[in-house]
Design a protein around this motif. Structure first.
Motif, mmCIF file in Angstrom:
data_model
loop_
_atom_site.group_PDB
_atom_site.id
_atom_site.type_symbol
_atom_site.label_atom_id
_atom_site.label_comp_id
_atom_site.label_asym_id
_atom_site.label_seq_id
_atom_site.Cartn_x
_atom_site.Cartn_y
_atom_site.Cartn_z
ATOM 1 N N ARG A 1 -49.296 -7.605 7.858
ATOM 2 C CA ARG A 1 -49.380 -6.211 7.935
ATOM 3 C C ARG A 1 -50.305 -5.517 7.182
ATOM 4 N NH1 ARG A 1 -44.213 -3.900 10.933
ATOM 5 N NH2 ARG A 1 -43.342 -5.692 12.237
ATOM 6 N N LEU A 2 -50.415 -5.884 5.866
ATOM 7 C CA LEU A 2 -51.250 -5.172 4.738
ATOM 8 C C LEU A 2 -52.493 -5.609 5.133
ATOM 9 C CD1 LEU A 2 -49.355 -5.754 1.572
ATOM 10 C CD2 LEU A 2 -49.562 -3.391 3.110
ATOM 11 N N ASN A 3 -53.005 -6.589 5.450
ATOM 12 C CA ASN A 3 -54.258 -6.986 5.826
ATOM 13 C C ASN A 3 -54.933 -6.302 7.266
ATOM 14 O OD1 ASN A 3 -55.492 -8.872 4.116
ATOM 15 N ND2 ASN A 3 -53.878 -10.532 4.938
ATOM 16 N N GLN A 4 -53.761 -6.065 8.095
ATOM 17 C CA GLN A 4 -54.254 -5.390 9.261
ATOM 18 C C GLN A 4 -54.574 -3.845 9.049
ATOM 19 O OE1 GLN A 4 -50.595 -5.782 11.466
ATOM 20 N NE2 GLN A 4 -51.268 -7.668 12.808
ATOM 21 N N VAL A 5 -53.824 -3.295 7.901
ATOM 22 C CA VAL A 5 -54.220 -1.948 7.488
ATOM 23 C C VAL A 5 -55.499 -1.707 6.549
ATOM 24 C CG1 VAL A 5 -51.960 -1.162 7.938
ATOM 25 C CG2 VAL A 5 -52.675 -1.729 5.622
ATOM 26 N N ALA A 6 -55.727 -3.067 5.889
ATOM 27 C CA ALA A 6 -56.913 -2.990 5.097
ATOM 28 C C ALA A 6 -58.188 -3.088 5.812
ATOM 29 C CB ALA A 6 -56.558 -4.448 4.074
ATOM 30 N N ALA A 7 -58.071 -3.370 6.942
ATOM 31 C CA ALA A 7 -59.231 -3.271 7.615
ATOM 32 C C ALA A 7 -59.674 -1.807 8.042
ATOM 33 C CB ALA A 7 -58.743 -3.846 9.349
ATOM 34 N N LEU A 8 -58.715 -0.972 7.674
ATOM 35 C CA LEU A 8 -59.065 0.643 7.805
ATOM 36 C C LEU A 8 -59.880 1.092 6.638
ATOM 37 C CD1 LEU A 8 -56.102 1.922 9.685
ATOM 38 C CD2 LEU A 8 -58.128 1.348 10.715
ATOM 39 N N ILE B 1 -61.588 -5.482 1.690
ATOM 40 C CA ILE B 1 -60.189 -5.689 0.910
ATOM 41 C C ILE B 1 -59.462 -6.784 1.757
ATOM 42 C CG2 ILE B 1 -58.157 -4.656 0.019
ATOM 43 C CD1 ILE B 1 -59.384 -2.095 -0.308
ATOM 44 N N LYS B 2 -58.974 -7.829 0.939
ATOM 45 C CA LYS B 2 -57.996 -8.845 1.571
ATOM 46 C C LYS B 2 -56.903 -8.823 0.621
ATOM 47 C CE LYS B 2 -61.817 -11.418 3.506
ATOM 48 N NZ LYS B 2 -62.573 -12.849 3.569
ATOM 49 N N VAL B 3 -55.614 -9.455 1.330
ATOM 50 C CA VAL B 3 -54.393 -9.441 0.711
ATOM 51 C C VAL B 3 -53.981 -11.026 0.890
ATOM 52 C CG1 VAL B 3 -51.979 -9.005 0.262
ATOM 53 C CG2 VAL B 3 -53.840 -7.223 0.977
ATOM 54 N N GLU B 4 -54.006 -11.783 -0.045
ATOM 55 C CA GLU B 4 -53.737 -13.039 -0.044
ATOM 56 C C GLU B 4 -52.561 -13.713 -0.853
ATOM 57 O OE1 GLU B 4 -57.171 -14.817 -2.086
ATOM 58 O OE2 GLU B 4 -58.786 -13.781 -0.577
ATOM 59 N N ARG B 5 -52.053 -14.718 -0.403
ATOM 60 C CA ARG B 5 -50.738 -15.061 -1.224
ATOM 61 C C ARG B 5 -51.489 -15.765 -2.636
ATOM 62 N NH1 ARG B 5 -46.284 -16.705 1.388
ATOM 63 N NH2 ARG B 5 -45.857 -17.948 -0.290
#
Length: 234
Positions: A205-212, A229-233
């Protein structure tokens, strides 16, 4: 539980400090100290032929992005996603936003409007820093830190005359395109209590909003701070 946030800048960027640097620049970016290797140097003493041995400073100033800046950008993006019902009903997602990113505390200056009880939120963002590879290079070559910065100028144009307005010239210190990273920490059990199936669901979900988030920092409407911006494990 921790995840990794990676931001890749595609243009010059800066997160301003609000401070000036005298005749050098009207604005300078946020920086932090980086320890480097000390090297002995030789310098003249009062123009005499004798030499005095000394040491270079044991640190250089490198750019960074404060965690609160990243948190604010994610919150704005999350709010936009909520308004467009990306994650369900708006009423539910507003509560979710407050739980993830926190709520303001009581208004100490107005007893009639105490507000909500404050909390910092479940998501904790660390400062984003340059890569370990760049740090290692600067450790051996501290003078190269100067290459991370440039200065740019801007001025306002008078619509009637088509010439620069008097006293409108401004100079900014900016950072060259870089990739920075940091940590996002949270309690997975509390996250599940909000309806997420787990850390992977939250990261998705954070990666989805990061696209904004397509720009970050100062002068975003002038082409600065373009980023991915990307959020990774972790």
């Amino acid at each position: 539980m921790t995840a990794k946030i990676v931001i890749s800048f595609q243009s010059y960027w800066f997160v301003g400090t609000g401070r000036e640097a005298g005749v050098y620049a009207d604005s300078i970016p946020v920086k932090r100290k980086l320890a480097v290797e000390c090297k002995e140097t030789e310098s003249d003493v009062s123009g005499k032929t004798g030499q005095k041995r000394g040491e270079q400073e044991s640190f250089v100033m490198v750019p960074c992005v404060p965690g609160k800046t990243v948190k604010g950008m994610f919150r704005d993006a999350f709010e936009t996603a909520c308004r467009n019902e990306w994650f369900g009903e708006i009423a539910d997602t507003i509560i979710l936003e407050d739980c993830l990113f926190g709520m303001p505390g009581p208004d100490k200056h107005d007893n009639k409007a105490p507000g909500r009880f404050g909390n910092p939120g479940l998501l904790h963002f660390s400062t984003l820093e340059i890569s370990d590879a760049v740090k290692a290079y600067l450790y051996k070559n501290p003078q190269a830190a100067n290459e991370l910065y440039r200065t740019v100028k801007s001025t306002a144009i008078d619509a009637k005359t088509g010439t620069a307005r008097n006293m409108s010239l401004r100079e900014y210190e900016v950072v060259v395109p870089l990739t920075l990273s940091g940590e996002l920490s949270f309690d997975e059990e509390k996250i599940k209590g909000l309806g997420f199936s787990g850390s992977d669901d939250l990261i998705t979900r954070l990666n989805q909003v990061a696209a904004l988030i397509t720009e970050l920092g100062g002068k975003r409407t002038r082409g600065f701070g373009q980023c991915v911006i990307k959020v990774e494990r972790a």
